[in-house]
Design an enzyme around this catalytic site. Sequence first.
Site, PDB file in Angstrom:
ATOM      1  N   ASP A 155      -6.797  -9.401  -0.417  1.00 10.66           N
ATOM      2  CA  ASP A 155      -6.457  -8.300   0.494  1.00 10.66           C
ATOM      3  C   ASP A 155      -7.328  -8.342   1.748  1.00 10.66           C
ATOM      4  OD1 ASP A 155      -4.931  -6.000   1.148  1.00 10.66           O
ATOM      5  OD2 ASP A 155      -5.029  -5.317  -0.935  1.00 10.66           O
ATOM      6  N   ASP A 222       2.549  -1.984   2.841  1.00 11.29           N
ATOM      7  CA  ASP A 222       2.907  -1.783   1.433  1.00 11.29           C
ATOM      8  C   ASP A 222       4.297  -1.185   1.259  1.00 11.29           C
ATOM      9  OD1 ASP A 222       0.312  -2.556   1.086  1.00 11.29           O
ATOM     10  OD2 ASP A 222      -0.318  -0.789  -0.021  1.00 11.29           O
TER      11      ASP A 222
END
Length: 663
Positions: A155, A222
Amino acid sequence: MSKFLAVSLLSVAVAAAPSLHPRLQNGLAQTPPMGWNTYNHYSCSPNETIVRSNAQALVDLGLDSLGYRYVTTDCGWSVADRLADGSLTWNPELFPQGFPALGEYIHDLGLLFGVYGDAGILLCGSPPNNTGNLGHEEQDAQTFASWKVDSLKYDNCYSDAATNFPNVNYAPSTSPSSRYATMSQALAQLNRTVLFQVCDWGVDFPALWAPLLGHTWRIGNDIIPAWRTIYRILNQAVPQTDVAGPGQWPDLDMLEVGNGVFSLAEEQTHFSLWAILKTPLVIGAALRDEATAISESSLAVLKQEDVIAFNQDALGTSASLRRRWSEEEYEVWSGPLSGGRTVAALVNWRNESRELTLDLPDIGLQYAGSVKNIWEGSVAEGVRTSYTATVAGHGTMLLELGDTIAEGVYPGDLFVKTSGTTTTFSPIYAVTTSKNYTLTITLSKPLSSPTAILVSTGSNTTTRLTIPPSITNFTTPLSLSASPNATLTFHHPSTPTLPITSITLTPPQGTYAPSTAFTLSGTATLTTCGAGYCLPVGSKLGYLSPSGSASTTIHASSAGTKYIEVAYINNDIAFDSSWDEGRNARNLTISVNGGAPVRLEVPLSGRHSELFGPGLGWWDSATLGVSVDGWIVGGNEVVVGNVGGGEGVQSYGADLVGVRVLD
């Protein structure tokens, strides 16, 4: 791979964009990875019991045998401080037996062990703080290898030093690619191949650099547990579909199937489009834990073997957006499969069940010997020109088409009916109204003498032709009116039998009106782009708003409905707005001779970094088609604007490079 080589290859990949041929190849991810991840259901609160229970469920439910094998513990597994030797460790309260034991358990099930890291100083989801990997990449890669890790999802939180390591930064001071290159190099030095999943939320257009460093890359922000997220993500995928391939897969994010946020039809749409766009299929639902078990209906979606086969197809080519009807609220995606097959998905964005038609030429076909309707569970044979079925609200008509013939080709044995001295081809598809179609007639044998015939269409237009002797192919202009179901009849009174084996119809090239040919009004502007962009004239119309438009005069040889190819630019990427109503889309409207404007909501077109690339991605054009009525013979006033734009998410429309009118 040395750091110098990695940087050199990265520079080549960016400079050569968007060909994107250089890629990481170490034998992994020859098809899109499949598995299960804790995040969508458990957020940053995983624990050992949860992971073990869901891993076991993959096996018990038969999902592992279908390809779902990577089991990944996402954010929340670690602690704030490293061990005395500087190495990572797990939270002993959440994972009392530890990560090596967890990996062994997963491996004993025949599955693969995935972990989660971050290119910053902390993992996403902190606080409570979980230490990140920045500055410890080589040591952490060695730790992952000692745990026998098979994949790393990496990430990008808390990573921008220049702005004091904020949790999230969608406009970082430098490209995140260098941090991913560092971890990629660290993984490459291991005696173990590790699937590397780049997760920087689409920042800095990773399709340009991530294929060299990892096996998958997130294309956008997301996924959220709301239906609107599907449309947003698909709009962001549009300019990237051509870069998918073995070892290199754009990632649309994890699946929400089974989380109870979508209807069954919505889950089918979600799964269908993720599959045919060749994204990794990663289950984000609770399969089984102490409180939850996945429903049978959602499980059936995840286990649909035809859809999985589309995703895992050896050809490895993604479907692409072929056509969109914004006002009618549906669109068509399609792509090739191995064995000469084609997959197509017609998405019903309207929340009502209705009958919809796929015109095969919109996906490059004229005929399919077989059409398998996946979610309906039916098979049709000998489908000519179009296929109609009922599609549930927010559902998808997902089709596998085999034994196909390319658009515009009409073999006589499939499309002909003969009555006396007339030969009729039907159904004929005409995308636009024009006198400038090209008709090619193929004969099984030459005629012995010049033969006069009349060619009539359903619009009562008749063309007189004389086919000369001694040839088997004859080409002539032809007039057709826009129709999905026209007829073409040959009258040949002097020849009882006309030996036509097939005909081919080619639509006109049309007339192109570039941005420089338009007259501006209101807020509209004309902007010059960099060399090699906004082609063919290097400029674009912008700031099209409810009070800004542009008009031009385009001459037409016939009246009726015309198909218009709109060359547009949109790089309005939904980063911050992705949590709310961001759509990755902008509006355009086209009206002809004062008629009602036809609306087209266009997806993203940018294929360069929105931070550092040429024009910040606002010089990259794409094309999408729309049909507009109201054309007359002679001069036509064409107005491009953004009627009703103030009612949407973004009051400014997409930029316009030009329009091509097929006349």
